[in-house]
Scaffold this active site. Sequence first.
Site, PDB file in Angstrom:
ATOM      1  N   ASP A   2      31.430   8.833  10.810  1.00  0.00           N
ATOM      2  CA  ASP A   2      29.986   8.846  11.054  1.00  0.00           C
ATOM      3  C   ASP A   2      29.514   7.594  11.786  1.00  0.00           C
ATOM      4  O   ASP A   2      28.396   7.568  12.315  1.00  0.00           O
ATOM      5  CB  ASP A   2      29.222   8.998   9.732  1.00  0.00           C
ATOM      6  CG  ASP A   2      29.112  10.446   9.297  1.00  0.00           C
ATOM      7  OD1 ASP A   2      29.454  11.336  10.093  1.00  0.00           O
ATOM      8  OD2 ASP A   2      28.695  10.688   8.152  1.00  0.00           O
ATOM      9  N   LEU A  40       0.814  -1.212   0.000  1.00  0.00           N
ATOM     10  CA  LEU A  40       0.000   0.000   0.000  1.00  0.00           C
ATOM     11  C   LEU A  40       0.850   1.265   0.000  1.00  0.00           C
ATOM     12  O   LEU A  40       1.884   1.346   0.651  1.00  0.00           O
ATOM     13  CB  LEU A  40      -0.954  -0.010   1.195  1.00  0.00           C
ATOM     14  CG  LEU A  40      -2.028  -1.101   1.121  1.00  0.00           C
ATOM     15  CD1 LEU A  40      -2.877  -1.117   2.384  1.00  0.00           C
ATOM     16  CD2 LEU A  40      -2.908  -0.909  -0.102  1.00  0.00           C
ATOM     17  N   GLU A  93      13.826   9.165   1.123  1.00  0.00           N
ATOM     18  CA  GLU A  93      14.445   8.084   0.357  1.00  0.00           C
ATOM     19  C   GLU A  93      13.413   7.126  -0.235  1.00  0.00           C
ATOM     20  O   GLU A  93      13.522   6.712  -1.389  1.00  0.00           O
ATOM     21  CB  GLU A  93      15.431   7.299   1.231  1.00  0.00           C
ATOM     22  CG  GLU A  93      16.646   8.081   1.681  1.00  0.00           C
ATOM     23  CD  GLU A  93      16.446   8.797   3.001  1.00  0.00           C
ATOM     24  OE1 GLU A  93      17.427   9.347   3.545  1.00  0.00           O
ATOM     25  OE2 GLU A  93      15.288   8.829   3.494  1.00  0.00           O
ATOM     26  N   PHE A 142      21.027   3.608   3.652  1.00  0.00           N
ATOM     27  CA  PHE A 142      19.621   3.975   3.573  1.00  0.00           C
ATOM     28  C   PHE A 142      18.890   3.261   2.446  1.00  0.00           C
ATOM     29  O   PHE A 142      17.726   3.596   2.153  1.00  0.00           O
ATOM     30  CB  PHE A 142      19.474   5.489   3.466  1.00  0.00           C
ATOM     31  CG  PHE A 142      20.000   6.211   4.674  1.00  0.00           C
ATOM     32  CD1 PHE A 142      19.687   5.772   5.952  1.00  0.00           C
ATOM     33  CD2 PHE A 142      20.837   7.306   4.545  1.00  0.00           C
ATOM     34  CE1 PHE A 142      20.180   6.417   7.080  1.00  0.00           C
ATOM     35  CE2 PHE A 142      21.346   7.955   5.664  1.00  0.00           C
ATOM     36  CZ  PHE A 142      21.017   7.514   6.941  1.00  0.00           C
ATOM     37  N   HIS A 192     -14.085  -6.854   3.156  1.00  0.00           N
ATOM     38  CA  HIS A 192     -12.777  -6.408   2.673  1.00  0.00           C
ATOM     39  C   HIS A 192     -12.005  -7.492   1.935  1.00  0.00           C
ATOM     40  O   HIS A 192     -11.683  -7.332   0.761  1.00  0.00           O
ATOM     41  CB  HIS A 192     -11.929  -5.889   3.830  1.00  0.00           C
ATOM     42  CG  HIS A 192     -10.528  -5.546   3.429  1.00  0.00           C
ATOM     43  ND1 HIS A 192     -10.185  -4.333   2.864  1.00  0.00           N
ATOM     44  CD2 HIS A 192      -9.375  -6.269   3.466  1.00  0.00           C
ATOM     45  CE1 HIS A 192      -8.899  -4.324   2.587  1.00  0.00           C
ATOM     46  NE2 HIS A 192      -8.383  -5.488   2.939  1.00  0.00           N
ATOM     47  N   ASN A 213     -13.803   4.939   2.700  1.00  0.00           N
ATOM     48  CA  ASN A 213     -14.864   4.063   3.212  1.00  0.00           C
ATOM     49  C   ASN A 213     -14.780   3.791   4.711  1.00  0.00           C
ATOM     50  O   ASN A 213     -15.656   3.159   5.281  1.00  0.00           O
ATOM     51  CB  ASN A 213     -14.918   2.746   2.419  1.00  0.00           C
ATOM     52  CG  ASN A 213     -13.641   1.917   2.554  1.00  0.00           C
ATOM     53  OD1 ASN A 213     -12.978   1.924   3.588  1.00  0.00           O
ATOM     54  ND2 ASN A 213     -13.301   1.190   1.494  1.00  0.00           N
ATOM     55  N   ILE A 224     -13.044   1.815   6.471  1.00  0.00           N
ATOM     56  CA  ILE A 224     -12.892   0.419   6.892  1.00  0.00           C
ATOM     57  C   ILE A 224     -11.519  -0.099   6.484  1.00  0.00           C
ATOM     58  O   ILE A 224     -11.045   0.158   5.374  1.00  0.00           O
ATOM     59  CB  ILE A 224     -13.979  -0.477   6.249  1.00  0.00           C
ATOM     60  CG1 ILE A 224     -15.373  -0.076   6.741  1.00  0.00           C
ATOM     61  CG2 ILE A 224     -13.714  -1.959   6.533  1.00  0.00           C
ATOM     62  CD1 ILE A 224     -15.619  -0.341   8.214  1.00  0.00           C
ATOM     63  N   HIS A 251      29.029   6.039   0.104  1.00  0.00           N
ATOM     64  CA  HIS A 251      29.438   5.764   1.489  1.00  0.00           C
ATOM     65  C   HIS A 251      29.158   4.297   1.808  1.00  0.00           C
ATOM     66  O   HIS A 251      28.336   3.955   2.640  1.00  0.00           O
ATOM     67  CB  HIS A 251      28.724   6.700   2.466  1.00  0.00           C
ATOM     68  CG  HIS A 251      29.084   8.151   2.273  1.00  0.00           C
ATOM     69  ND1 HIS A 251      28.871   8.818   1.091  1.00  0.00           N
ATOM     70  CD2 HIS A 251      29.645   9.050   3.125  1.00  0.00           C
ATOM     71  CE1 HIS A 251      29.287  10.071   1.206  1.00  0.00           C
ATOM     72  NE2 HIS A 251      29.775  10.243   2.422  1.00  0.00           N
TER      73      HIS A 251
END
Length: 658
Positions: free
Chosen positions: A465, A120, A407, A433, A261, A186, A188, A457
């Site tokens: 870091d 989704l 990202e 990432f 559903h 809706n 739901i 990196h």
Amino acid sequence: MTNSPERQAMANAVRALAMDAVEAAKSGHPGMPMGMADAATVLFADHLNFDASDPHWPDRDRFVLSAGHGSMLIYALLYLTGYADMTRAQIENFRQLGSITAGHPEFGHASGIETTTGPLGQGLANAVGMAMAERHLAATFGTDLVDHYTYVIAGDGCLMEGISHEAASMAGHMQLDRLIVLFDDNGISIDGSTDLAVSEDTTGRFEAYGWQVLAVDGHDMDAVSKAITAAKQETGKPTLIRCRTVIGFGAPKKAGTAGAHGAPLGGEEIAGARAALGWTHAPFEIPDDIMTGWRAVGSRGAAMRSAWQDRHAAADSVAFDTAISGDYSAAVNDAILDWKRTLAAEPQKIATRVASQKAIAAIVPACPALFGGSADLTGSNNTRVDGQDIFDHANPGGSYIHYGVREHGMAAAMNGIALHGGAIPYGGTFLVFTDYCRPSIRLSALMRQRAIYVMTHDSIGLGEDGPTHQPVEHLAALRVIPNLLVFRPGDAVETAEAWQCALDSRERPSILALSRQGLDQFRHGDMTENQTARGAYIARNAHGDRQITLIASGSEVGIALAAQAGLAAEGVAAAVVSAPCLELFWQQDAGWRESVIGDTPRIVIEAALRQPWDRLLRDGDEFVGMDDFGASAPAPALYEHFGITADAVMEKARVCLS
């Protein structure tokens, strides 16, 4: 609310097909198609510009079913409007092995499916990329050739997912006013009422993003049509149309409940729905008059498509056609070879992220379709070159995108750009990432899209870091994704070749894992062959009969070469193999692989986990790399601390040969 009997019958045909197909499959999601049938009927019949006889017409409107679980909605619409491959037999074979009517819509399975949805929010974010591509191409080639809308049907779940926030914020900031989202409001979800989990003001949320928000009764076709018309008249803002609907509309007991559903309604409930809807026809049967009405919808766009073809024929459309085809291989190959010859004449010790930037600079004149950006790390990813103007609402012809710290939204938009056609997307962030991008990277691979991820990196070599930003497991996690190419080049030459491979791979996405630290150039001499395209090759032959093979990728090729020199001083003949892309290596014939790897003991050197190399390593072979998270310190100290050094490789070699 009074819908015309003809239109109501057309919408009920969608509902009936959804009920019947889910019931026959004994699985699926009937509720959303039944709830959104009225709004979808209006969209397709009165607004969506498409021609079912020419599904790939470049200037068609795009339709994305972001709420992909309701796949029978799009399958029913494609069948009813006359897409040749969406037959009644395919509808009857819903969710079965070998059918094009998969549980969730899959790009490439059937004409008219613009993107794979189901996870989704992905479809909504893909649509943002499609709308970006439309604006960019319209500015580049003119509105005689590019002038269309992107429509989305999204559900509550799409708007709950975090990616929807990134995508909607980006669309509002970019003022993508040709993006229109019909929200199936809706109330739901699977667990029940959405009140269980969310309570925000959706209208206020999207208005804060810079969207126009309209609200209508989703079962009032005239109201929905007027809202879509208003959305098309809006300038400077994308539009969210809140369509208040009843999930499972028509089902006597399950309508408006979670029971509609994600499961078949059952025979008794379907009989009740047929009675409530006045649908007296047998399962999968569509009366001739209703089918005739729908087929007229499917052919409504033929005149528009024909007029577009006339404009296309009259225009100087060579550049446009090349962009739509996406084939720049000959020009890119020449540009890369010229750049490699420059490197042969003037070797450079540079970080591969910098080498990537230089490669982009060489490619852009040969491949103007490149449409790139970064998630707020332009200066670190080195993704922008001279001549690239910024893409924004004031300059949609620009070819460089500031995605912001989004990202996931960036990666999903890149998929939308690739799916739209006419532009070749690349986007940058730190390799660590890719975790934030992973669902979209996976979908790039599943949909066989040429999206290029510039991930810099790439190891503990980034230094201070620390472990939050130092990828350790990421190469392994990416290499297990089917159909994804993972490149980790070891010098400027391999970086250029990796870009060439990525652009040549029309049906595979690519990861370019690039170093922060400077790397010596080890490739010299004849640059004619793209050796990276072999996946792995002998970078330095052994002096004498090979006694051991050192295999490395990226920054560790330099360590392998130093170890080779040290072993030679001890009278040990080692060969060094550079392996910038394991996926391409495993595609080579057995003879090539054996000639490269040999049958002597093997040592792999990579500042990451061992797992992807286990296919290549045998009992008695060795690995020099990471088995834990990194630490915060200068890069040289970290390589010493974790034992990824030439001395460590030499010691492993002595053990192997003892």
